[in-house]
Write a protein that holds these residues in place. Structure first.
Motif, PDB file in Angstrom:
ATOM      1  N   MET A 147       0.989  -1.327   0.007  1.00 49.23           N
ATOM      2  CA  MET A 147       0.163   0.032  -0.046  1.00 49.23           C
ATOM      3  C   MET A 147       0.915   1.221   0.027  1.00 49.23           C
ATOM      4  SD  MET A 147      -3.154  -1.023   2.565  1.00 49.23           S
ATOM      5  CE  MET A 147      -3.767   0.750   2.316  1.00 49.23           C
ATOM      6  N   PHE A 148       2.013   1.175   0.573  1.00 50.72           N
ATOM      7  CA  PHE A 148       2.993   2.402   0.458  1.00 50.72           C
ATOM      8  C   PHE A 148       4.450   1.895   0.528  1.00 50.72           C
ATOM      9  CE2 PHE A 148       5.404   5.204   3.363  1.00 50.72           C
ATOM     10  CZ  PHE A 148       5.475   6.355   2.761  1.00 50.72           C
ATOM     11  N   THR A 149       5.019   2.731  -0.108  1.00 54.60           N
ATOM     12  CA  THR A 149       6.528   2.349  -0.278  1.00 54.60           C
ATOM     13  C   THR A 149       7.361   3.595  -0.359  1.00 54.60           C
ATOM     14  OG1 THR A 149       6.418   2.304  -2.691  1.00 54.60           O
ATOM     15  CG2 THR A 149       6.314   0.056  -1.491  1.00 54.60           C
ATOM     16  N   THR A 150       8.684   3.569  -0.063  1.00 56.98           N
ATOM     17  CA  THR A 150       9.341   4.733   0.041  1.00 56.98           C
ATOM     18  C   THR A 150      10.955   4.459  -0.586  1.00 56.98           C
ATOM     19  OG1 THR A 150       8.704   5.474   2.213  1.00 56.98           O
ATOM     20  CG2 THR A 150      10.816   6.446   1.320  1.00 56.98           C
ATOM     21  N   ALA A 151      11.266   5.332  -1.608  1.00 56.45           N
ATOM     22  CA  ALA A 151      12.408   5.181  -2.354  1.00 56.45           C
ATOM     23  C   ALA A 151      13.266   6.285  -2.530  1.00 56.45           C
ATOM     24  CB  ALA A 151      11.916   4.663  -4.024  1.00 56.45           C
ATOM     25  N   ILE A 152      14.495   5.956  -2.752  1.00 51.05           N
ATOM     26  CA  ILE A 152      15.482   6.920  -3.017  1.00 51.05           C
ATOM     27  C   ILE A 152      15.549   7.123  -4.546  1.00 51.05           C
ATOM     28  CG2 ILE A 152      17.985   7.550  -2.869  1.00 51.05           C
ATOM     29  CD1 ILE A 152      18.045   6.095  -0.058  1.00 51.05           C
ATOM     30  N   SER A 153      15.591   8.478  -4.889  1.00 55.24           N
ATOM     31  CA  SER A 153      15.570   8.467  -6.501  1.00 55.24           C
ATOM     32  C   SER A 153      16.928   9.264  -6.788  1.00 55.24           C
ATOM     33  CB  SER A 153      14.463   9.356  -7.022  1.00 55.24           C
ATOM     34  OG  SER A 153      14.468   9.600  -8.397  1.00 55.24           O
ATOM     35  N   LEU A 154      17.826   8.773  -7.830  1.00 57.05           N
ATOM     36  CA  LEU A 154      18.833   9.339  -8.334  1.00 57.05           C
ATOM     37  C   LEU A 154      18.702   9.714  -9.597  1.00 57.05           C
ATOM     38  CD1 LEU A 154      21.640   7.272  -6.749  1.00 57.05           C
ATOM     39  CD2 LEU A 154      20.604   9.440  -5.696  1.00 57.05           C
ATOM     40  N   GLY A 155      19.104  10.857 -10.299  1.00 51.29           N
ATOM     41  CA  GLY A 155      18.901  10.919 -11.941  1.00 51.29           C
ATOM     42  C   GLY A 155      20.161  12.136 -12.384  1.00 51.29           C
ATOM     43  N   THR A 183      22.346  17.167 -12.119  1.00 54.52           N
ATOM     44  CA  THR A 183      22.125  15.874 -11.142  1.00 54.52           C
ATOM     45  C   THR A 183      21.243  16.089 -10.393  1.00 54.52           C
ATOM     46  OG1 THR A 183      24.132  16.320  -9.771  1.00 54.52           O
ATOM     47  CG2 THR A 183      24.392  15.071 -11.753  1.00 54.52           C
ATOM     48  N   LYS A 184      20.479  15.000  -9.936  1.00 56.04           N
ATOM     49  CA  LYS A 184      19.323  15.323  -9.054  1.00 56.04           C
ATOM     50  C   LYS A 184      19.483  14.065  -7.723  1.00 56.04           C
ATOM     51  CE  LYS A 184      15.315  13.856  -9.782  1.00 56.04           C
ATOM     52  NZ  LYS A 184      13.696  13.686 -10.166  1.00 56.04           N
ATOM     53  N   VAL A 185      18.963  14.372  -6.692  1.00 54.31           N
ATOM     54  CA  VAL A 185      18.632  13.260  -5.835  1.00 54.31           C
ATOM     55  C   VAL A 185      17.284  13.636  -5.180  1.00 54.31           C
ATOM     56  CG1 VAL A 185      19.831  14.396  -3.807  1.00 54.31           C
ATOM     57  CG2 VAL A 185      19.633  12.206  -4.005  1.00 54.31           C
ATOM     58  N   GLY A 186      16.680  12.508  -4.662  1.00 55.92           N
ATOM     59  CA  GLY A 186      15.256  13.003  -3.938  1.00 55.92           C
ATOM     60  C   GLY A 186      14.651  11.646  -3.288  1.00 55.92           C
ATOM     61  N   LEU A 187      13.682  12.035  -2.688  1.00 55.75           N
ATOM     62  CA  LEU A 187      12.829  10.876  -2.155  1.00 55.75           C
ATOM     63  C   LEU A 187      11.491  10.583  -2.893  1.00 55.75           C
ATOM     64  CD1 LEU A 187      13.235  11.590   1.800  1.00 55.75           C
ATOM     65  CD2 LEU A 187      14.269   9.889   0.607  1.00 55.75           C
ATOM     66  N   LEU A 188      10.860   9.372  -2.769  1.00 53.72           N
ATOM     67  CA  LEU A 188       9.933   8.888  -3.582  1.00 53.72           C
ATOM     68  C   LEU A 188       8.852   8.288  -2.693  1.00 53.72           C
ATOM     69  CD1 LEU A 188       8.439   9.169  -6.349  1.00 53.72           C
ATOM     70  CD2 LEU A 188       9.513   7.065  -6.800  1.00 53.72           C
ATOM     71  N   PHE A 189       7.769   8.951  -2.427  1.00 58.60           N
ATOM     72  CA  PHE A 189       6.725   8.171  -1.683  1.00 58.60           C
ATOM     73  C   PHE A 189       5.680   7.684  -2.645  1.00 58.60           C
ATOM     74  CE2 PHE A 189       8.626  11.722   0.785  1.00 58.60           C
ATOM     75  CZ  PHE A 189       9.132  10.733   1.613  1.00 58.60           C
ATOM     76  N   ASN A 190       5.411   6.582  -2.607  1.00 61.27           N
ATOM     77  CA  ASN A 190       4.297   5.886  -3.357  1.00 61.27           C
ATOM     78  C   ASN A 190       3.093   5.391  -2.568  1.00 61.27           C
ATOM     79  OD1 ASN A 190       5.732   6.089  -5.930  1.00 61.27           O
ATOM     80  ND2 ASN A 190       7.197   4.300  -5.144  1.00 61.27           N
ATOM     81  N   PHE A 191       1.918   5.760  -3.017  1.00 58.48           N
ATOM     82  CA  PHE A 191       0.761   5.196  -2.560  1.00 58.48           C
ATOM     83  C   PHE A 191      -0.033   4.471  -3.549  1.00 58.48           C
ATOM     84  CE2 PHE A 191       1.950   9.239  -0.466  1.00 58.48           C
ATOM     85  CZ  PHE A 191       1.957   9.040   0.889  1.00 58.48           C
ATOM     86  N   ASN A 192      -0.081   3.294  -3.304  1.00 54.32           N
ATOM     87  CA  ASN A 192      -0.712   2.232  -4.138  1.00 54.32           C
ATOM     88  C   ASN A 192      -2.159   2.233  -3.835  1.00 54.32           C
ATOM     89  OD1 ASN A 192       1.899   1.484  -5.693  1.00 54.32           O
ATOM     90  ND2 ASN A 192       2.284   0.446  -3.907  1.00 54.32           N
ATOM     91  N   VAL A 193      -2.935   2.776  -4.865  1.00 55.02           N
ATOM     92  CA  VAL A 193      -4.385   2.742  -4.516  1.00 55.02           C
ATOM     93  C   VAL A 193      -5.175   1.567  -5.048  1.00 55.02           C
ATOM     94  CG1 VAL A 193      -4.561   5.354  -4.146  1.00 55.02           C
ATOM     95  CG2 VAL A 193      -4.863   4.286  -6.604  1.00 55.02           C
ATOM     96  N   SER A 194      -4.214   0.743  -6.116  1.00 56.98           N
ATOM     97  CA  SER A 194      -4.975  -0.455  -6.704  1.00 56.98           C
ATOM     98  C   SER A 194      -3.743  -1.102  -7.016  1.00 56.98           C
ATOM     99  CB  SER A 194      -5.865  -0.136  -7.787  1.00 56.98           C
ATOM    100  OG  SER A 194      -5.271   0.410  -8.966  1.00 56.98           O
ATOM    101  N   ASN A 195      -3.964  -2.401  -7.738  1.00 58.63           N
ATOM    102  CA  ASN A 195      -2.861  -3.130  -8.310  1.00 58.63           C
ATOM    103  C   ASN A 195      -2.174  -2.472  -9.378  1.00 58.63           C
ATOM    104  OD1 ASN A 195      -3.015  -5.404  -6.664  1.00 58.63           O
ATOM    105  ND2 ASN A 195      -4.488  -6.378  -7.736  1.00 58.63           N
ATOM    106  N   ASN A 196      -2.979  -1.375 -10.182  1.00 60.83           N
ATOM    107  CA  ASN A 196      -2.196  -0.660 -11.151  1.00 60.83           C
ATOM    108  C   ASN A 196      -2.008   0.837 -11.158  1.00 60.83           C
ATOM    109  OD1 ASN A 196      -4.481  -2.917 -12.213  1.00 60.83           O
ATOM    110  ND2 ASN A 196      -2.240  -3.332 -13.350  1.00 60.83           N
TER     111      ASN A 196
END
Length: 377
Positions: A121-129, A148-161
């Motif tokens: 339902m919820f995940t956290t990631a480190i994003s580099l680019g 260059t970039k660095v950041g955090l990514l917060f994902n809220f999965n409201v469904s399977n897709n």
């Protein structure tokens, strides 16, 4: 019987499938793709008020899940023309600046928790680019720069897709280090803060799942199948034996009736036999005329009684045959009472067990009915 075997095998397979928990498999090249759109706000982290220099952004991204913990893709965003930075003039286009680059996301929950069959339902990631930035300026000219970039990514999965994404990040202008005469590449004076939020659509689960096979369960099912096959073979052999006995019985001439008349002590004794099929106490249609003769005689001689003795052949076990002999006697008695309305007190019925009166073994499956006339001549 074959249907029973197939049903049991199917039930066993279903039990094995439900007993094992699904596990994620390796992600293939055709799986784990996603596309998304986002909106946000961008501001410089130097040279002016933080919020005063802020402008809205719009963007898109296209990515691929490589493993449970790592995803990569391409992203682009554009800063909408609302203000100037560093005293520079507005752009003549709708956008002041843009960025296009590649990114890699390290999913912390996938890294430490492994893959799951359904998205968390919820995940956290480190994003580099890293990528190419571009400023659109009127008069002073446009210019490109490496960023260059660095950041955090917060994902809220409201469904399977479908996933809602929130991403705060910092982007550094790497090409302006020499212009600003500093050797510090990751300096706040070369940085912008970017906050994005958006929605992404995922094409299928990123980690497809299968039910792992359990060799012990498979061996157990094979054992059950072999046992059922053996039982099926035994049942078919027994059925073939019974069929051959039935065919032999059908080949023998039908015994309709045996009548013997003798005089003993000035009394007329009439004996009628009612024959039965193997293992049965049911009176067949071809034997019912004998029962009818007994009833007709008793109706013509009101003082007459009948003694019915049931017998069984030697086939089968003794206890079963003794009970079968008694049922055969009772079967004739019931027919006389219910069908031909003979009073029960004029009938005596009892089983005699195994019979050996006839040389033909099948004839010993019989009820011997002896009519006793109490009228004197």
């Amino acid at each position: 019987m074959k249907k029973i075997v197939l049903t049991l095998v199917a039930a066993g397979a279903a039990m094995a499938a439900t007993a094992a928990e699904p596990v994620p498999t390796q992600i293939t090249a055709a799986q784990g793709w996603e596309i998304g759109v986002n909106v946000g706000a961008l501001t410089q982290m130097h040279n002016g008020p933080f919020f005063g220099q802020m402008r809205p952004t719009v963007g898109i991204h296209f990515g691929k899940q490589i493993s449970p913990a790592f995803a990569a893709g391409i992203e682009s965003w554009w800063g909408i023309n609302t203000s100037t930075w560093r005293g520079m003039e507005h752009s003549s286009t709708a956008f002041d600046n843009s960025y296009t680059g590649v990114y890699g996301n390290i999913d912390l929950m996938g890294l430490f928790g492994g893959a799951t069959c359904t998205p968390r339902m919820f995940t956290t990631a480190i994003s580099l680019g890293a990528g190419l930035g571009h400023n659109y300026m009127n008069g002073s000219g446009d210019w490109n720069y490496f960023a260059t970039k660095v950041g955090l990514l917060f994902n809220f999965n409201v469904s399977n897709n479908v996933t809602i994404k929130v991403q705060p990040s910092i982007l550094w202008n790497m090409s302006d280090v020499s212009v600003r005469q500093t050797n510090v590449a990751y300096d706040v004076n070369n940085a912008m803060f970017h906050l994005q939020a958006g929605v992404a659509y995922r094409f299928g689960n990123s980690a497809p799942c299968v039910v792992p096979f359990d060799q012990a369960q498979i061996d157990g099912l094979n054992g059950q199948i072999n046992d059922l096959r053996a039982r099926l073979g035994n049942a078919e052999a027994a059925n073939a034996t019974l069929q051959s006995e039935l065919d032999a019985c059908k080949a023998k001439p039908a015994v309709r009736e045996v009548i013997r008349e003798v005089e003993v002590n000035n009394r007329l004794n009439t004996v009628l036999d009612v024959f039965f099929h193997i293992g049965s106490s049911t009176i067949t249609n071809d034997q019912m005329p004998n029962v009818e003769r007994i009833a007709s005689y008793m109706k013509s001689h009101p003082a007459c009684t009948v003694s019915i003795k049931g017998y069984a052949s030697k086939d089968g076990n003794l206890e079963f045959n003794q009970k079968l002999a008694a049922r055969r006697a009772e079967s004739v008695k019931d027919a006389l009472i219910k069908r031909f309305k003979i009073a029960a007190d004029r009938i005596q019925a009892e089983g005699q067990g195994i019979g050996d009166m006839f040389e033909e073994e099948s004839w010993n499956r019989v009820s011997v009915c002896t009519l006793e006339n109490t009228d004197k001549k």
